[in-house]
Design a protein around this motif. Structure first.
Motif, PDB file in Angstrom:
ATOM      1  N   GLU A 212      39.403  44.915  36.890  1.00 17.48           N
ATOM      2  CA  GLU A 212      40.438  43.917  36.618  1.00 17.48           C
ATOM      3  C   GLU A 212      41.819  44.445  36.978  1.00 17.48           C
ATOM      4  O   GLU A 212      42.636  43.736  37.585  1.00 17.48           O
ATOM      5  CB  GLU A 212      40.401  43.524  35.145  1.00 17.48           C
ATOM      6  CG  GLU A 212      41.384  42.426  34.766  1.00 17.48           C
ATOM      7  CD  GLU A 212      41.255  42.001  33.316  1.00 17.48           C
ATOM      8  OE1 GLU A 212      41.876  40.989  32.954  1.00 17.48           O
ATOM      9  OE2 GLU A 212      40.542  42.672  32.555  1.00 17.48           O
ATOM     10  N   LYS A 213      42.081  45.708  36.637  1.00 18.68           N
ATOM     11  CA  LYS A 213      43.371  46.329  36.969  1.00 18.68           C
ATOM     12  C   LYS A 213      43.517  46.520  38.480  1.00 18.68           C
ATOM     13  O   LYS A 213      44.608  46.352  39.036  1.00 18.68           O
ATOM     14  CB  LYS A 213      43.505  47.677  36.260  1.00 18.68           C
ATOM     15  CG  LYS A 213      43.487  47.595  34.743  1.00 18.68           C
ATOM     16  CD  LYS A 213      44.681  46.825  34.220  1.00 18.68           C
ATOM     17  CE  LYS A 213      44.710  46.822  32.697  1.00 18.68           C
ATOM     18  NZ  LYS A 213      45.845  46.025  32.165  1.00 18.68           N
ATOM     19  N   LEU A 214      42.428  46.859  39.153  1.00 12.38           N
ATOM     20  CA  LEU A 214      42.464  47.038  40.602  1.00 12.38           C
ATOM     21  C   LEU A 214      42.720  45.704  41.312  1.00 12.38           C
ATOM     22  O   LEU A 214      43.463  45.656  42.297  1.00 12.38           O
ATOM     23  CB  LEU A 214      41.146  47.652  41.082  1.00 12.38           C
ATOM     24  CG  LEU A 214      40.940  49.131  40.738  1.00 12.38           C
ATOM     25  CD1 LEU A 214      39.482  49.527  40.918  1.00 12.38           C
ATOM     26  CD2 LEU A 214      41.848  50.016  41.577  1.00 12.38           C
ATOM     27  N   ILE A 215      42.135  44.650  40.809  1.00  4.32           N
ATOM     28  CA  ILE A 215      42.368  43.323  41.389  1.00  4.32           C
ATOM     29  C   ILE A 215      43.833  42.928  41.232  1.00  4.32           C
ATOM     30  O   ILE A 215      44.469  42.431  42.169  1.00  4.32           O
ATOM     31  CB  ILE A 215      41.442  42.279  40.730  1.00  4.32           C
ATOM     32  CG1 ILE A 215      39.988  42.536  41.126  1.00  4.32           C
ATOM     33  CG2 ILE A 215      41.865  40.865  41.124  1.00  4.32           C
ATOM     34  CD1 ILE A 215      38.976  41.691  40.366  1.00  4.32           C
ATOM     35  N   GLU A 216      44.382  43.151  40.047  1.00  2.00           N
ATOM     36  CA  GLU A 216      45.799  42.827  39.799  1.00  2.00           C
ATOM     37  C   GLU A 216      46.705  43.592  40.762  1.00  2.00           C
ATOM     38  O   GLU A 216      47.643  43.018  41.333  1.00  2.00           O
ATOM     39  CB  GLU A 216      46.170  43.164  38.360  1.00  2.00           C
ATOM     40  CG  GLU A 216      45.545  42.249  37.310  1.00  2.00           C
ATOM     41  CD  GLU A 216      45.844  42.713  35.901  1.00  2.00           C
ATOM     42  OE1 GLU A 216      46.537  43.753  35.738  1.00  2.00           O
ATOM     43  OE2 GLU A 216      45.384  42.051  34.952  1.00  2.00           O
ATOM     44  N   ALA A 217      46.436  44.881  40.948  1.00  2.00           N
ATOM     45  CA  ALA A 217      47.262  45.702  41.834  1.00  2.00           C
ATOM     46  C   ALA A 217      47.118  45.270  43.287  1.00  2.00           C
ATOM     47  O   ALA A 217      48.107  45.232  44.042  1.00  2.00           O
ATOM     48  CB  ALA A 217      46.877  47.178  41.677  1.00  2.00           C
ATOM     49  N   TYR A 218      45.894  44.937  43.696  1.00  2.00           N
ATOM     50  CA  TYR A 218      45.679  44.506  45.082  1.00  2.00           C
ATOM     51  C   TYR A 218      46.396  43.195  45.376  1.00  2.00           C
ATOM     52  O   TYR A 218      47.001  43.017  46.451  1.00  2.00           O
ATOM     53  CB  TYR A 218      44.183  44.356  45.351  1.00  2.00           C
ATOM     54  CG  TYR A 218      43.875  43.812  46.732  1.00  2.00           C
ATOM     55  CD1 TYR A 218      44.033  44.598  47.867  1.00  2.00           C
ATOM     56  CD2 TYR A 218      43.437  42.492  46.900  1.00  2.00           C
ATOM     57  CE1 TYR A 218      43.766  44.095  49.137  1.00  2.00           C
ATOM     58  CE2 TYR A 218      43.157  41.985  48.165  1.00  2.00           C
ATOM     59  CZ  TYR A 218      43.329  42.790  49.281  1.00  2.00           C
ATOM     60  OH  TYR A 218      43.065  42.296  50.536  1.00  2.00           O
ATOM     61  N   LYS A 219      46.375  42.274  44.440  1.00  2.00           N
ATOM     62  CA  LYS A 219      46.986  40.957  44.660  1.00  2.00           C
ATOM     63  C   LYS A 219      48.512  41.031  44.713  1.00  2.00           C
ATOM     64  O   LYS A 219      49.157  40.115  45.225  1.00  2.00           O
ATOM     65  CB  LYS A 219      46.527  39.985  43.578  1.00  2.00           C
ATOM     66  CG  LYS A 219      45.040  39.635  43.704  1.00  2.00           C
ATOM     67  CD  LYS A 219      44.609  38.555  42.727  1.00  2.00           C
ATOM     68  CE  LYS A 219      45.140  37.205  43.178  1.00  2.00           C
ATOM     69  NZ  LYS A 219      44.567  36.090  42.378  1.00  2.00           N
ATOM     70  N   GLU A 220      49.085  42.128  44.229  1.00  2.00           N
ATOM     71  CA  GLU A 220      50.518  42.331  44.427  1.00  2.00           C
ATOM     72  C   GLU A 220      50.816  42.578  45.904  1.00  2.00           C
ATOM     73  O   GLU A 220      51.885  42.221  46.401  1.00  2.00           O
ATOM     74  CB  GLU A 220      51.005  43.511  43.586  1.00  2.00           C
ATOM     75  CG  GLU A 220      51.012  43.231  42.084  1.00  2.00           C
ATOM     76  CD  GLU A 220      51.468  44.427  41.277  1.00  2.00           C
ATOM     77  OE1 GLU A 220      51.847  45.456  41.906  1.00  2.00           O
ATOM     78  OE2 GLU A 220      51.461  44.355  40.034  1.00  2.00           O
ATOM     79  N   ASN A 221      49.851  43.189  46.602  1.00  2.00           N
ATOM     80  CA  ASN A 221      49.983  43.419  48.043  1.00  2.00           C
ATOM     81  C   ASN A 221      49.525  42.213  48.850  1.00  2.00           C
ATOM     82  O   ASN A 221      50.039  41.950  49.945  1.00  2.00           O
ATOM     83  CB  ASN A 221      49.147  44.640  48.458  1.00  2.00           C
ATOM     84  CG  ASN A 221      49.721  45.946  47.976  1.00  2.00           C
ATOM     85  OD1 ASN A 221      50.648  46.492  48.559  1.00  2.00           O
ATOM     86  ND2 ASN A 221      49.174  46.461  46.878  1.00  2.00           N
ATOM     87  N   ASN A 222      48.541  41.505  48.334  1.00  2.00           N
ATOM     88  CA  ASN A 222      47.945  40.390  49.073  1.00  2.00           C
ATOM     89  C   ASN A 222      47.786  39.181  48.144  1.00  2.00           C
ATOM     90  O   ASN A 222      46.682  38.896  47.656  1.00  2.00           O
ATOM     91  CB  ASN A 222      46.589  40.808  49.642  1.00  2.00           C
ATOM     92  CG  ASN A 222      45.967  39.740  50.521  1.00  2.00           C
ATOM     93  OD1 ASN A 222      46.605  38.735  50.836  1.00  2.00           O
ATOM     94  ND2 ASN A 222      44.719  39.944  50.917  1.00  2.00           N
TER      95      ASN A 222
END
Length: 308
Positions: A212-222
């Motif tokens: 969940e944390k990785l998804i949140e961080a990735y969506k800041e980029n994409n």
């Protein structure tokens, strides 16, 4: 389970006009002493003669699979592996339920992902080592396992590939470390293509909070990416990646040969410890690996058999 003692303190003040003030002061002092005595009584009320409440995870849980393997609870019988967890164990179906179950039972023992550990329970030392990320990394705490993601080889979408690249990058591994797991210190910086689309990631309830944390961080980029997270268990994560229900499956264990033979490709995204947990009222702070095995196979039944 034995009922806790309740201590009542009663005082009688003589109804003498000249001693009213003194009686009031004495009542206050007695109340203070009574409160102190009650706290002492509460802290010493845990009784090691009580039965151990063994709490385990459901079949299909990667945490259970790793736990029984690491502690020797699972044994080989010819070509088969036999799980010798006691039939008396209470079965929970997620990390959160495991935590609340142990937190609510003074005599319970359970296990959770180190990254999911909170202050509602107490992690005991195993073979003298504390359950910490540093001790897992150094090898002092040996109860650890990989967090894996898996995809069906050749069927990965551009978004799935880009998201996986982020997870394995320096930025993604920083998220891993920030959340209490062991990361790859040699990861390279992320240079993604930011594709749009939707993917479904699902599986292990132990991996899910980190994902969940990785998804949140990735969506800041994409921000154009749509990533749906489904929390089930490791086995469902792998079978759903095989049949295409999940684009990326999650497992908190090594993949099985049968899963790999179906075309799954696994990648380790983090290393995690498994914390053996007890209720905070439990006076025991340390267990050996053999003692944990003995408890979970039903050989040891009461806490005084392992109390020092």
């Amino acid at each position: 389970m034995k009922l806790k003692k309740v201590i009542a303190v009663a005082g009688v003040c003589a109804m003498v006009t000249g001693m009213i003030a003194g009686c009031g002061n004495n009542s206050s002092d007695t109340s203070s002493d009574s409160s102190s005595d009650s706290k002492t009584e509460a802290s010493s009320d845990w009784d090691a003669s009580n039965d151990i409440s063994v709490v385990s995870r459901e079949d299909g849980s990667g945490t259970r699979g790793a736990f029984i393997e690491l502690f020797g609870i699972e044994e080989k019988n010819g070509d088969e592996k036999v799980d010798n967890t006691t039939d008396e164990a209470q079965i929970t179906n997620s990390t959160s339920v495991m935590l609340t179950t142990v937190a609510g039972d003074d005599y319970a023992i359970g296990y959770v992902s180190l990254g999911a550990l909170d202050d509602s329970v107490k992690a005991v030392k195993i073979d003298g080592a504390e359950a910490t990320a540093d001790n897992v990394k150094s090898g002092d705490y040996k109860v650890s396992r990989p967090f894996n993601i898996a995809t069906k080889e050749g069927s990965e979408s551009e978004l799935a590939k880009d998201f996986i690249s982020f997870i394995l990058s320096k930025e993604g591994q920083a998220v891993v470390a920030e959340n209490g797991y062991i990361s790859d210190d040699n990861a390279e910086p992320f240079s993604g293509s930011n594709p749009s689309g939707k993917i479904v990631v699902g599986g292990s309830s132990s991996v899910s909070p980190l994902m969940e944390k990785l998804i949140e961080a990735y969506k800041e980029n994409n921000p154009d990416a749509e990533i749906e997270l489904q929390t089930t268990d490791s086995t469902t994560g792998m079978t759903s990646a095989i049949d295409g229900t999940y684009d990326i499956g999650m497992a908190s264990r090594e993949l099985k040969d049968t899963e790999l033979s179906e075309g799954l490709k696994a990648q380790v995204i983090a290393t995690d410890g498994i914390a053996v947990i007890v209720n905070k009222n439990n006076t025991i702070d340390e267990l050996s690996s053999d003692q944990v095995k003995s408890i979970y196979t039903g050989e040891t039944l009461t806490w005084d058999e392992v109390a020092k």
